[in-house]
Design a protein around this motif. Sequence first.
Motif, PDB file in Angstrom:
ATOM      1  N   ASP A  42     -52.038 -14.810  21.124  1.00 11.10           N
ATOM      2  CA  ASP A  42     -52.657 -14.241  19.931  1.00 11.10           C
ATOM      3  C   ASP A  42     -51.560 -14.033  18.897  1.00 11.10           C
ATOM      4  OD1 ASP A  42     -55.477 -13.828  20.667  1.00 11.10           O
ATOM      5  OD2 ASP A  42     -54.648 -12.509  22.197  1.00 11.10           O
ATOM      6  N   GLU A  43     -51.530 -14.929  17.889  1.00 12.12           N
ATOM      7  CA  GLU A  43     -50.481 -14.893  16.876  1.00 12.12           C
ATOM      8  C   GLU A  43     -51.081 -14.444  15.555  1.00 12.12           C
ATOM      9  OE1 GLU A  43     -46.757 -17.678  15.347  1.00 12.12           O
ATOM     10  OE2 GLU A  43     -48.274 -18.495  16.702  1.00 12.12           O
ATOM     11  N   THR A  44     -50.756 -13.244  15.132  1.00 11.78           N
ATOM     12  CA  THR A  44     -51.388 -12.632  13.969  1.00 11.78           C
ATOM     13  C   THR A  44     -51.158 -13.432  12.699  1.00 11.78           C
ATOM     14  OG1 THR A  44     -51.070 -10.466  14.979  1.00 11.78           O
ATOM     15  CG2 THR A  44     -51.540 -10.504  12.618  1.00 11.78           C
TER      16      THR A  44
ATOM     17  N   ALA B 244     -52.492 -19.635  11.444  1.00 11.50           N
ATOM     18  CA  ALA B 244     -53.802 -20.029  10.936  1.00 11.50           C
ATOM     19  C   ALA B 244     -54.859 -19.959  12.033  1.00 11.50           C
ATOM     20  CB  ALA B 244     -53.726 -21.446  10.349  1.00 11.50           C
ATOM     21  N   SER B 245     -54.473 -20.293  13.271  1.00 11.99           N
ATOM     22  CA  SER B 245     -55.376 -20.192  14.424  1.00 11.99           C
ATOM     23  C   SER B 245     -54.799 -19.124  15.342  1.00 11.99           C
ATOM     24  CB  SER B 245     -55.484 -21.539  15.149  1.00 11.99           C
ATOM     25  OG  SER B 245     -55.961 -22.534  14.287  1.00 11.99           O
TER      26      SER B 245
ATOM     27  N   ALA C 107     -43.832 -19.449  24.550  1.00  8.04           N
ATOM     28  CA  ALA C 107     -45.285 -19.525  24.372  1.00  8.04           C
ATOM     29  C   ALA C 107     -45.667 -19.844  22.933  1.00  8.04           C
ATOM     30  CB  ALA C 107     -45.923 -18.211  24.812  1.00  8.04           C
ATOM     31  N   VAL C 108     -44.885 -19.364  21.965  1.00  6.22           N
ATOM     32  CA  VAL C 108     -45.239 -19.540  20.565  1.00  6.22           C
ATOM     33  C   VAL C 108     -45.211 -21.003  20.141  1.00  6.22           C
ATOM     34  CG1 VAL C 108     -42.904 -19.283  19.630  1.00  6.22           C
ATOM     35  CG2 VAL C 108     -44.880 -18.507  18.292  1.00  6.22           C
ATOM     36  N   THR C 109     -44.527 -21.868  20.894  1.00  6.93           N
ATOM     37  CA  THR C 109     -44.451 -23.290  20.546  1.00  6.93           C
ATOM     38  C   THR C 109     -45.678 -24.079  21.004  1.00  6.93           C
ATOM     39  OG1 THR C 109     -43.332 -23.902  22.616  1.00  6.93           O
ATOM     40  CG2 THR C 109     -41.944 -23.189  20.772  1.00  6.93           C
ATOM     41  N   LEU C 110     -46.583 -23.460  21.751  1.00 10.40           N
ATOM     42  CA  LEU C 110     -47.711 -24.182  22.341  1.00 10.40           C
ATOM     43  C   LEU C 110     -48.904 -24.214  21.398  1.00 10.40           C
ATOM     44  CD1 LEU C 110     -47.528 -22.699  25.947  1.00 10.40           C
ATOM     45  CD2 LEU C 110     -46.535 -24.837  25.107  1.00 10.40           C
TER      46      LEU C 110
END
Length: 797
Positions: free
Chosen positions: A537-539, A542-543, A582-585
């Motif tokens: 869950d990346e605030t 865009a997604s 994880a943020v690169t996925l």
Amino acid sequence: MAPLSPSLPGVCLVALLLAAPAAAQVPTATTTSSAAALVPPQLLSQPELPYPDEAKALGVSGPVRLTLTVDEAGDVSAAQVLEAPHPSLARAALAAVALFRFAPALEDGVPIAVTLDFTYRFVLPSEGETAPPEPPPVALHPEPSRPGDAPESSAFTVVVLGKRPPRSATDFTLSLGVTHAAPPAGTSGSALMRKAPGVYIAQHGGVGKGHQIFLRGFDAVHGQDVAVSAGGIPVNEVSNVHGQGYVDLHYVIPEVVKSMRVLAGPFDPRQGDFAVAGSLDMTLGLTRRGLIGRVTAGRFGLLRAMAAWGPESEPDETFVATELVRANGFGENRAWGRLSAMGQVVLPLMPGVSLRLMSSTYAGRFDAAGVVRADDYAAGRIGFYDTYDSNQGGASARHQGLVEVRYEGEGTDAAFSTWVVRRDLRLRQDFTGFLLNPEGDGVEQTSGATTFGGGGYYRRAVAERLIGEIGVQFRHDRTTRVQDRLRTVDGQAFLRDLEDDLQITDLGIYLDGELALPFDLVLRGGVRAEGLAYVIDETLAASPRREAFGYHLAPKATLQWRPMPALKLFASYGNGFRSPQAVTLGQGERSPLTVVQGGELGGRLRLGPLEATLAGFATYVEEDLIFDHTTGQNVFSGATLRTGAALVAEAQPWEFLHVLGSLTWTYAVQPESGQRVPYVPAFVGRLDVDGHEHVGEWFGIPAGLFAAAGLTVVGPRPLPFGESSAPLALLEASVGVELGPVALSLEGMNLLNLEYRDGEFVYASDFMPQGATSMLPARHFTAGQPLTVQGTLTVDY
């Protein structure tokens, strides 16, 4: 420090000791297993102690079952009661076995530590008798015992300590424990890695930030390529905001680290995520029983207080310890402090079954000076130990607990554990000054993670020459991460780069086996299957919600051949992996794991008091990572290949002197470009010399002298843009005297007082806000610790 020894066959029943007539002689008998030839220990002397008055008054008698640890000198170093008819008999049995003397167990003529399942039988004395009959002398039988073989008169059973067989020539277990001299200034569990063959660590972010780790040609940064565990709990942090696999061992009190297994390469099926360069596993225990207190004071305002207690009647694994440390640090903006407490207890539940409970808490804060541009230092614009930005530093905390149930039976052992960790890190750093933003490039990274996990295994002899094992390991991480940009003038945030919430689940299952073949060959091999699931869950994205999944299948194999009793040859192959940030996925993406292929050929030779190991190795990484100081994160760099050789030699020419030396040479290259992998030293060498001798008595009190010296040599490190760092050599030493329970020692670090650069980097920066900004790369460095002296008072009661 006890000698370094290769890992031994785990939980292998080697001999049954049966009661014999008093006149029987004790023959020497050798028991062979699939991994090694062993001579069990022989009981040389046993005490005569009074029958406990309390038990005599109650008319209580019967057997007391114990587990003893007999060390390399033949002394009983630990004892634990498994079963007793009355507490007074348990206490009497512990007092008796503490005075036992053994001829130690031998492997290829070299003394080793073993555990004994021992039965001490109490028979009520007849009228006028004051002491129970002595345990009968024993005779050794070379046949391994099987269920039903042991008659009622069985005295004790020998079991090799729970060390598993080596997976390569350079698979070592380093015995540590409480040393006579105090640890170096600021030492935590991380600094113990300096003694590991082939390992070099640097501290370029303040005392409180995780160390930079180098192993076999890998710049593992803060842990991305080395799987680390302590007390059975993984230390690596998945998708930490400062770096994948982040390792912070400042919470570990060094006096309670009993041993450390160092396995370079991905050769063991128990190795999972981050075991690319290898793994380091610390076992906790207090080797000196009783109450130990230490106070250390030294240069730069260092003050350390440590206390530890281990009950005399309990095994080494049972202890409680605490420490409080603070210092001003050397140079500008380097003050730090921490507090830590650790406790562990092993409780027998029933015959063969025990419960281990462990918990710890830690909190610390630290300032950091950061980097200095070499051209600014050369021009006199900044001092060697100064800083551009006094806002740098951070705070760190770790709280954890573990529950483990263990079983040891006839030809079988098993364990299951579960643990939980709460981890918090806040880190402020500035690598580039005003290069990216006129308000400043300072970064504040905040990471909070709650992790629970566990695992277990079941191991048994499935046939006469075959041992099999199945195991499972799992963990679930819930991590929140934030990264803000800071104004240099006041340290306040003005821009948010990252804000996310991660849920990561990792499940690994492995099969392993050991097969004894003809011609003194032993085949060890297995396979590990790993699955990883991500919810991101990346605030700021865009997604905001994404899911991903990855899996890995890793075969491992080791062939051992003993052409002569003093020589073992090994050929090892292993496949390992590293999980991604994880943020690169992306949404629905198969997680792109970094896969490593490793191989090693080598041998171990024992000649009297000398043991030497020589090995050659090669490691191929499909997609490697290199730390980028401009962004403060790891970036992909393509495939890399490392080839090299390792030499380890250990000797104890006299009882009072122990010498351990190692040298690892590595050539690390990017095959596609032919460029050297940056920051990787060409060679790492370490020499440790320890001495301890009793010199007599002073007014009836035993007196002794002790001394130690350590030398670390690090070769040139290639830097980006064709630059190279200078080699360095660091010397540390200690000397002390002990009088009964009191010891006084003096320790010194960087005795040559070198003005050395602990870390060196090449990238673009601009720390002067006025004038035009240049994007040309420049050399930067972090200052190493200058000459540091400290004194320590130790009281052992």
